[in-house]
Scaffold this active site. Sequence first.
Site, short mmCIF file in Angstrom:
data_model
loop_
_atom_site.label_atom_id
_atom_site.label_comp_id
_atom_site.label_asym_id
_atom_site.label_seq_id
_atom_site.Cartn_x
_atom_site.Cartn_y
_atom_site.Cartn_z
N SER A 1 0.82 -1.23 0.00
CA SER A 1 0.00 0.00 0.00
C SER A 1 0.85 1.27 0.00
O SER A 1 0.32 2.37 0.10
CB SER A 1 -0.92 0.00 1.22
OG SER A 1 -0.17 -0.07 2.43
N ASN B 1 -2.20 -2.90 13.03
CA ASN B 1 -3.66 -2.70 12.97
C ASN B 1 -4.08 -1.41 13.68
O ASN B 1 -4.84 -0.61 13.14
CB ASN B 1 -4.39 -3.90 13.59
CG ASN B 1 -4.25 -5.15 12.75
OD1 ASN B 1 -3.66 -5.12 11.67
ND2 ASN B 1 -4.78 -6.26 13.23
N THR C 1 -39.97 26.91 -9.99
CA THR C 1 -40.30 25.53 -9.66
C THR C 1 -40.42 24.81 -11.00
O THR C 1 -40.92 25.39 -11.98
CB THR C 1 -41.62 25.40 -8.87
OG1 THR C 1 -42.69 25.93 -9.66
CG2 THR C 1 -41.54 26.15 -7.55
N HIS C 2 -39.96 23.56 -11.06
CA HIS C 2 -39.98 22.79 -12.32
C HIS C 2 -39.24 23.52 -13.45
O HIS C 2 -39.54 23.32 -14.62
CB HIS C 2 -41.43 22.50 -12.75
CG HIS C 2 -42.30 21.95 -11.69
ND1 HIS C 2 -42.25 20.61 -11.31
CD2 HIS C 2 -43.23 22.54 -10.89
CE1 HIS C 2 -43.13 20.41 -10.32
NE2 HIS C 2 -43.72 21.57 -10.05
N SER D 1 -13.71 27.78 -27.02
CA SER D 1 -13.81 26.62 -27.91
C SER D 1 -12.63 26.63 -28.87
O SER D 1 -12.16 27.69 -29.28
CB SER D 1 -15.12 26.67 -28.69
OG SER D 1 -15.10 25.77 -29.78
N LYS E 1 -17.51 31.28 -28.20
CA LYS E 1 -17.88 30.51 -27.01
C LYS E 1 -17.12 30.96 -25.76
O LYS E 1 -15.95 31.31 -25.81
CB LYS E 1 -17.60 29.02 -27.24
CG LYS E 1 -18.42 28.39 -28.34
CD LYS E 1 -19.89 28.25 -27.94
CE LYS E 1 -20.10 27.24 -26.85
NZ LYS E 1 -19.71 25.87 -27.24
N ASN F 1 -17.19 29.02 -22.17
CA ASN F 1 -17.78 27.85 -21.54
C ASN F 1 -17.62 27.87 -20.02
O ASN F 1 -16.54 28.20 -19.51
CB ASN F 1 -17.15 26.58 -22.10
CG ASN F 1 -17.35 26.46 -23.60
OD1 ASN F 1 -18.39 26.85 -24.13
ND2 ASN F 1 -16.35 25.93 -24.29
N GLU G 1 -19.15 22.93 -14.82
CA GLU G 1 -19.40 21.63 -15.43
C GLU G 1 -18.53 20.54 -14.79
O GLU G 1 -18.99 19.41 -14.57
CB GLU G 1 -19.16 21.70 -16.93
CG GLU G 1 -20.22 22.51 -17.66
CD GLU G 1 -19.91 22.72 -19.14
OE1 GLU G 1 -20.79 23.24 -19.84
OE2 GLU G 1 -18.79 22.36 -19.59
N TYR H 1 -9.83 -6.80 12.33
CA TYR H 1 -9.21 -6.27 11.12
C TYR H 1 -9.14 -7.34 10.04
O TYR H 1 -8.88 -8.52 10.30
CB TYR H 1 -7.81 -5.74 11.42
CG TYR H 1 -7.15 -5.13 10.20
CD1 TYR H 1 -7.43 -3.82 9.82
CD2 TYR H 1 -6.29 -5.88 9.40
CE1 TYR H 1 -6.86 -3.26 8.68
CE2 TYR H 1 -5.71 -5.33 8.26
CZ TYR H 1 -6.01 -4.03 7.90
OH TYR H 1 -5.44 -3.49 6.78
N LYS I 1 -8.47 3.51 1.56
CA LYS I 1 -7.59 4.67 1.38
C LYS I 1 -7.66 5.34 0.02
O LYS I 1 -7.97 6.54 -0.07
CB LYS I 1 -6.15 4.27 1.69
CG LYS I 1 -5.94 3.87 3.15
CD LYS I 1 -4.55 3.38 3.41
CE LYS I 1 -4.46 2.78 4.79
NZ LYS I 1 -5.32 1.58 4.95
#
Length: 467
Positions: free
Chosen positions: A23, A110, A155-156, A277, A283, A285, A290, A317, A325
């Site tokens: 690890s 442990n 709303t909606h 772009s 553009k 963006n 995003e 354990y 991790k």
Amino acid sequence: MAQLWGGRFTKETDQLVYNFNASITFDQKFYKQDIEGSIAHVTMLGKQGILTNEEAQDIIKTLKEIQSEVENGTLEISSEYEDIHSFVEATLIDRLGDTGKKLHTGRSRNDQVALDMRLYTRQEVMATDALLEELLNVLLRIMEENTETIMPGFTHLQKAQPITLAHHMGAYFEMFKRDRQRLRDIFERMNYCPLGSGALAGTTYPLDRDYTAELMGFYGPTLNSMDGVSDRDYLIEFLSALSTIMMHLSRFSEEVIIWNSNEYQFVEIDDAYSTGSSIMPQKKNPDIAELVRGKTGRVYGALVSLLTTMKGIPLAYNKDMQEDKELSFDAMDTAKGCIALFTGMLDTMKFNQEVMRNSSKNGFTNATDAADYLVNHGVPFRDAHGIVGQIVLYCIDKNMAIDDMSLEELKAISPVFEEDIYDAISMETCVNKRLTIGAPGKEAMEKVIALEKEYLAKNHGSDWLKQ
């Protein structure tokens, strides 16, 4: 292959098995925590007379040197070691000989890894809290500056009623405030020290677990050694809280993306937080928003992964728990990066106030207030609802707002209307007559802003940890 547990074995581990088992590539991330835990452990061993004072001081001094050298780049954490614990201990033994071999007295890997993960997670909880505080301060500034900036509430995704930008930002303030409260709850539950639990059944050495816990800022030791080495629910809670934070950021990002579109033009994102772009020169963006929206699933994945890993593990354990991790580290880094970048984007964003106001006016967001006007003049609500519906149809046909209708046009639909209808359905009236706490009216918003300021003053930085 450098291993500290080879006495039982007569044959070397197969290289593929070793690599699969190791690890070090990811748990080296908490070398500081491993050294901090070792220093506390050795300090306690010296206090208890399990090590001589000279032995304890030599080990502590050398551990600090190892940490310093790792941090300044003169000592490289080598992948020839199985894990960060092996690296630290082997380096110590290489420098101190037999004295270094006494570091692990009364301790198991442990309880060592359980401590390291808890120390690291505790640090990440506080770091995330600090970033959320910065975001809340930006939100509060925007709220203070925009108690009279009228915009449509939705709303909606349909325009519903007029609100203010302060009110809209206030909704996210509440969400992120609750996120901070969740972090505080997690801290309170997790801040107990597993060191001294041994492999699972404690140890015969006369350890002072209260002292060790105190040295590292814990409230006290964990009260069951089996739970101490196998508990990861604090980490599951933290990943759950991070997932909720990301969900809130993603919702907010979705709105920024919509507001930034040509159709809305409510906001202009600063050049530093947007891109262009490669083919379309016009553009601009909303990449940060995003990406935040996209990375939300990545954090969710870490939560589901750990829940799935832990669901079938018997006490105590098991090696499966090494899987706590990599994805957790990634989720913590991802969430912190998203909060920081979103905060910067929001802090530099420009709000097109006139566009927002016109959008409210042209979206019939004052239709409910027109119906209330009729009700207040004796018209039953259901009839008032129907009358205003006719008005909206008329306005759509004429491509106009309710405010733009003449009194004669209004009276043609209902004779109840009088000159005072225009004041009753003005955007300012629609917003500011809503005065109950939590509503968008300026007076109500100013009360809430005062309360939010008080909250931030009381919960500044890590001050809450001392309460």
